[in-house]
Motif scaffolding. Structure first.
Motif, PDB file in Angstrom:
ATOM      1  N   LEU A   1       0.829  -1.214   0.000  1.00 36.26           N
ATOM      2  CA  LEU A   1       0.000   0.000   0.000  1.00 36.26           C
ATOM      3  C   LEU A   1       0.860   1.259   0.000  1.00 36.26           C
ATOM      4  CD1 LEU A   1      -2.717  -1.107   2.579  1.00 36.26           C
ATOM      5  CD2 LEU A   1      -2.966  -0.958   0.096  1.00 36.26           C
ATOM      6  N   ALA A   2       1.957   1.251   0.763  1.00 38.62           N
ATOM      7  CA  ALA A   2       2.844   2.415   0.797  1.00 38.62           C
ATOM      8  C   ALA A   2       3.449   2.660  -0.579  1.00 38.62           C
ATOM      9  CB  ALA A   2       3.949   2.202   1.835  1.00 38.62           C
ATOM     10  N   ALA A   3       3.860   1.597  -1.254  1.00 31.96           N
ATOM     11  CA  ALA A   3       4.439   1.747  -2.590  1.00 31.96           C
ATOM     12  C   ALA A   3       3.393   2.240  -3.583  1.00 31.96           C
ATOM     13  CB  ALA A   3       5.027   0.414  -3.041  1.00 31.96           C
TER      14      ALA A   3
ATOM     15  N   THR B   1      -2.053   3.036 -10.711  1.00 29.52           N
ATOM     16  CA  THR B   1      -3.205   3.753 -11.259  1.00 29.52           C
ATOM     17  C   THR B   1      -4.232   4.042 -10.181  1.00 29.52           C
ATOM     18  OG1 THR B   1      -2.885   2.701 -13.403  1.00 29.52           O
ATOM     19  CG2 THR B   1      -5.055   3.663 -12.967  1.00 29.52           C
ATOM     20  N   PHE B   2      -4.390   3.097  -9.262  1.00 32.66           N
ATOM     21  CA  PHE B   2      -5.374   3.264  -8.194  1.00 32.66           C
ATOM     22  C   PHE B   2      -4.708   3.661  -6.875  1.00 32.66           C
ATOM     23  CE2 PHE B   2      -7.463   0.455 -11.236  1.00 32.66           C
ATOM     24  CZ  PHE B   2      -8.686   1.083 -11.374  1.00 32.66           C
ATOM     25  N   GLY B   3      -3.595   4.358  -6.967  1.00 27.48           N
ATOM     26  CA  GLY B   3      -2.869   4.777  -5.774  1.00 27.48           C
ATOM     27  C   GLY B   3      -3.684   5.654  -4.845  1.00 27.48           C
TER      28      GLY B   3
ATOM     29  N   LEU C   1      -6.779   5.374  -4.154  1.00 30.33           N
ATOM     30  CA  LEU C   1      -7.615   4.523  -3.320  1.00 30.33           C
ATOM     31  C   LEU C   1      -6.798   3.919  -2.174  1.00 30.33           C
ATOM     32  CD1 LEU C   1     -10.509   3.539  -3.093  1.00 30.33           C
ATOM     33  CD2 LEU C   1      -9.880   1.549  -4.475  1.00 30.33           C
ATOM     34  N   ALA C   2      -5.533   3.628  -2.464  1.00 36.69           N
ATOM     35  CA  ALA C   2      -4.663   3.097  -1.407  1.00 36.69           C
ATOM     36  C   ALA C   2      -4.500   4.102  -0.280  1.00 36.69           C
ATOM     37  CB  ALA C   2      -3.303   2.727  -1.996  1.00 36.69           C
ATOM     38  N   ALA C   3      -4.576   5.400  -0.616  1.00 36.39           N
ATOM     39  CA  ALA C   3      -4.403   6.437   0.390  1.00 36.39           C
ATOM     40  C   ALA C   3      -5.539   6.462   1.401  1.00 36.39           C
ATOM     41  CB  ALA C   3      -4.279   7.803  -0.289  1.00 36.39           C
ATOM     42  N   VAL C   4      -6.717   5.966   1.008  1.00 34.84           N
ATOM     43  CA  VAL C   4      -7.861   5.960   1.924  1.00 34.84           C
ATOM     44  C   VAL C   4      -8.160   4.557   2.434  1.00 34.84           C
ATOM     45  CG1 VAL C   4      -8.886   8.002   0.879  1.00 34.84           C
ATOM     46  CG2 VAL C   4      -9.502   5.749  -0.002  1.00 34.84           C
ATOM     47  N   GLY C   5      -7.236   3.630   2.182  1.00 38.87           N
ATOM     48  CA  GLY C   5      -7.446   2.251   2.609  1.00 38.87           C
ATOM     49  C   GLY C   5      -7.381   2.109   4.123  1.00 38.87           C
ATOM     50  N   ARG C   6      -8.236   1.254   4.651  1.00 41.76           N
ATOM     51  CA  ARG C   6      -8.260   0.973   6.085  1.00 41.76           C
ATOM     52  C   ARG C   6      -8.016  -0.522   6.287  1.00 41.76           C
ATOM     53  NH1 ARG C   6     -11.739   4.754   8.565  1.00 41.76           N
ATOM     54  NH2 ARG C   6     -11.230   3.722  10.547  1.00 41.76           N
ATOM     55  N   PRO C   7      -7.090  -0.899   7.169  1.00 43.04           N
ATOM     56  CA  PRO C   7      -6.799  -2.326   7.382  1.00 43.04           C
ATOM     57  C   PRO C   7      -7.958  -3.043   8.061  1.00 43.04           C
ATOM     58  CG  PRO C   7      -5.631  -0.983   8.987  1.00 43.04           C
ATOM     59  CD  PRO C   7      -6.252  -0.015   8.007  1.00 43.04           C
ATOM     60  N   VAL C   8      -8.281  -4.222   7.570  1.00 41.24           N
ATOM     61  CA  VAL C   8      -9.334  -5.064   8.140  1.00 41.24           C
ATOM     62  C   VAL C   8      -8.945  -6.525   7.943  1.00 41.24           C
ATOM     63  CG1 VAL C   8     -11.208  -3.407   7.673  1.00 41.24           C
ATOM     64  CG2 VAL C   8     -10.623  -5.149   5.970  1.00 41.24           C
ATOM     65  N   LEU C   9      -9.731  -7.399   8.512  1.00 35.57           N
ATOM     66  CA  LEU C   9      -9.672  -8.816   8.172  1.00 35.57           C
ATOM     67  C   LEU C   9     -10.786  -9.087   7.171  1.00 35.57           C
ATOM     68  CD1 LEU C   9      -9.093 -10.544  11.629  1.00 35.57           C
ATOM     69  CD2 LEU C   9      -7.395 -10.030   9.852  1.00 35.57           C
ATOM     70  N   VAL C  10     -10.444  -9.717   6.082  1.00 33.03           N
ATOM     71  CA  VAL C  10     -11.418 -10.103   5.064  1.00 33.03           C
ATOM     72  C   VAL C  10     -11.509 -11.625   5.070  1.00 33.03           C
ATOM     73  CG1 VAL C  10     -12.065 -10.002   2.641  1.00 33.03           C
ATOM     74  CG2 VAL C  10     -10.839  -8.085   3.680  1.00 33.03           C
ATOM     75  N   ASN C  11     -12.622 -12.146   5.549  1.00 38.02           N
ATOM     76  CA  ASN C  11     -12.784 -13.591   5.712  1.00 38.02           C
ATOM     77  C   ASN C  11     -11.618 -14.186   6.505  1.00 38.02           C
ATOM     78  OD1 ASN C  11     -14.504 -12.788   3.385  1.00 38.02           O
ATOM     79  ND2 ASN C  11     -15.054 -14.950   3.443  1.00 38.02           N
ATOM     80  N   GLY C  12     -11.199 -13.461   7.513  1.00 38.04           N
ATOM     81  CA  GLY C  12     -10.144 -13.938   8.396  1.00 38.04           C
ATOM     82  C   GLY C  12      -8.738 -13.692   7.906  1.00 38.04           C
ATOM     83  N   ALA C  13      -8.568 -13.164   6.688  1.00 42.50           N
ATOM     84  CA  ALA C  13      -7.241 -12.924   6.125  1.00 42.50           C
ATOM     85  C   ALA C  13      -6.944 -11.431   6.067  1.00 42.50           C
ATOM     86  CB  ALA C  13      -7.145 -13.536   4.730  1.00 42.50           C
TER      87      ALA C  13
ATOM     88  N   ALA D   1       1.423  -4.324 -10.715  1.00 43.52           N
ATOM     89  CA  ALA D   1       2.034  -3.117 -10.149  1.00 43.52           C
ATOM     90  C   ALA D   1       1.566  -1.874 -10.890  1.00 43.52           C
ATOM     91  CB  ALA D   1       3.554  -3.226 -10.208  1.00 43.52           C
ATOM     92  N   SER D   2       1.465  -1.947 -12.195  1.00 48.21           N
ATOM     93  CA  SER D   2       0.976  -0.808 -12.979  1.00 48.21           C
ATOM     94  C   SER D   2      -0.448  -0.454 -12.591  1.00 48.21           C
ATOM     95  CB  SER D   2       1.053  -1.129 -14.476  1.00 48.21           C
ATOM     96  OG  SER D   2       2.399  -1.332 -14.881  1.00 48.21           O
ATOM     97  N   GLY D   3      -1.284  -1.463 -12.417  1.00 50.39           N
ATOM     98  CA  GLY D   3      -2.656  -1.211 -12.001  1.00 50.39           C
ATOM     99  C   GLY D   3      -2.737  -0.620 -10.610  1.00 50.39           C
ATOM    100  N   ALA D   4      -1.859  -1.078  -9.715  1.00 49.33           N
ATOM    101  CA  ALA D   4      -1.856  -0.559  -8.345  1.00 49.33           C
ATOM    102  C   ALA D   4      -1.476   0.917  -8.318  1.00 49.33           C
ATOM    103  CB  ALA D   4      -0.888  -1.369  -7.485  1.00 49.33           C
TER     104      ALA D   4
END
Length: 332
Positions: free
Chosen positions: A230-232, A270-272, A274-286, A265-268
């Motif tokens: 996410l930082a990258a 492009t959506f950088g 969205l990464a800036a507003v990302g919040r850590p969670v567990l998704v189905n335990g992962a 990586a190119s796609g990530a």
């Protein structure tokens, strides 16, 4: 995996008690004829059904990839049980499991008829996937209700692969490989011979092994890898992204599938934003991340980390999959 891990200690204890009563078809408090229609016997039958509800919901969620649809399937199983001569059912748990399996099989086939199954081709030639409904929880552990939902969940990567199977393959794999239902019973549900049912499960198993690799066992290390990703992405650091991605990484969403570290990586980048507003969670335990914009959930990302690198990214953006998700635990 038998499915008993989805039951509370009280349900397990009650299940043992009910199992003894199942062996006495004409005695005990059931009166031997729970399907007789009397108020008392219906109440007893309902109590017995509740001891199996958690396991049935777990079966249905794996079959359908939706908690809401899973609840519908379990309710239909209860209706069928209440209309049956339950006193003639020797193994109630087994009867309910195969009944839920049959209901889910019909629902999956109905999806295909309505063209809700995964699309073979999307505009631009990309293969699309019908993404399942994720189960979210806070990283630090949440309230009992959220933890109960996680107990009903299975890895999102596995659910995504299950969505690519035919209905019969999915049923054979879920019932046999995940809930230890014998192939002769699976065969009666899918309308095939036991040998054919075994072949269905074998084909499904190969797909699962290829598309849902086992993640690393250390959740803290997984989180470190995802945080670095996410930082990258936020910094537009292409080399940093490639460094944490498996060379054969796969990114899957309803829009299509992207493979290879460079492409992902190119796609990530492009959506950088969205990464800036990302919040850590567990998704189905992962390990996962949710994108929240102005209080609105816009995306869910689940990461499978294998040997210290991200091997699979599953992305859910469909409004119909996100609408019912509870993210109130992110507040405060």
């Amino acid at each position: 995996m038998s499915g008993d891990e989805f039951l509370t200690p009280e349900e397990k204890a009650e299940g043992k008690s009910q199992g003894k009563r199942d062996g006495h078809r004409n005695g005990g408090e059931d009166g031997g004829r729970n399907g007789s229609g009397s108020v008392g016997s219906t109440e007893i039958l309902a109590l017995r059904f509740e001891t199996h509800r958690a396991r049935l919901r777990a079966v249905a969620y794996r079959m359908l990839g939706s908690l809401a649809e899973a609840d519908d399937a379990v309710q239909e199983a209860w209706l069928r049980l209440s209309r049956s001569d339950a006193g003639e059912i020797v193994n109630l748990g087994g009867w309910l499991t195969t009944t839920v399996g049959r209901i889910c099989l019909d629902m999956l086939r109905s999806r295909r008829t309505r063209r809700e199954e995964p699309l073979d081709e999307q505009p631009g030639g990309e293969s699309g996937i019908r993404m399942p409904e994720p189960v979210l929880a806070p990283v630090s552990g949440g309230d009992p209700e959220q933890e109960a939902l996680l107990a009903d969940s299975v890895g999102l990567a596995l659910l995504v692969v299950l969505e690519t199977l035919s209905p019969a393959e999915r049923l054979a794999f879920v019932l046999h490989d995940l809930f230890a239902v014998p192939f002769d019973e699976v065969a009666t549900v899918v309308g095939r011979s036991p040998v054919a049912a075994r072949q269905l499960a074998s084909r499904a198993r190969r797909r699962v092994q290829g598309g849902a690799p086992a993640p690393d066992g250390d959740p803290d290390r997984q989180r470190e890898v995802v945080d670095a990703f996410l930082a990258a992405a936020r910094d537009g650091d292409f080399e940093g992204l490639v460094a944490v991605l498996d060379p054969d990484v796969v990114a899957r969403s309803g829009a299509g599938v992207t493979t290879g570290a460079a492409a992902v990586a190119s796609g990530a980048i492009t959506f950088g934003r969205l990464a800036a507003v990302g919040r850590p969670v567990l998704v189905n335990g992962a390990v996962g991340v949710v994108g929240v914009v102005e209080g609105r959930l816009v995306s869910v990302l689940s990461f499978t980390v294998v040997h210290g690198r991200i091997a699979v990214i599953d992305i859910v953006r469909e409004p119909e999959r996100l609408a019912g998700l509870d993210v109130t635990f992110l507040e405060g």
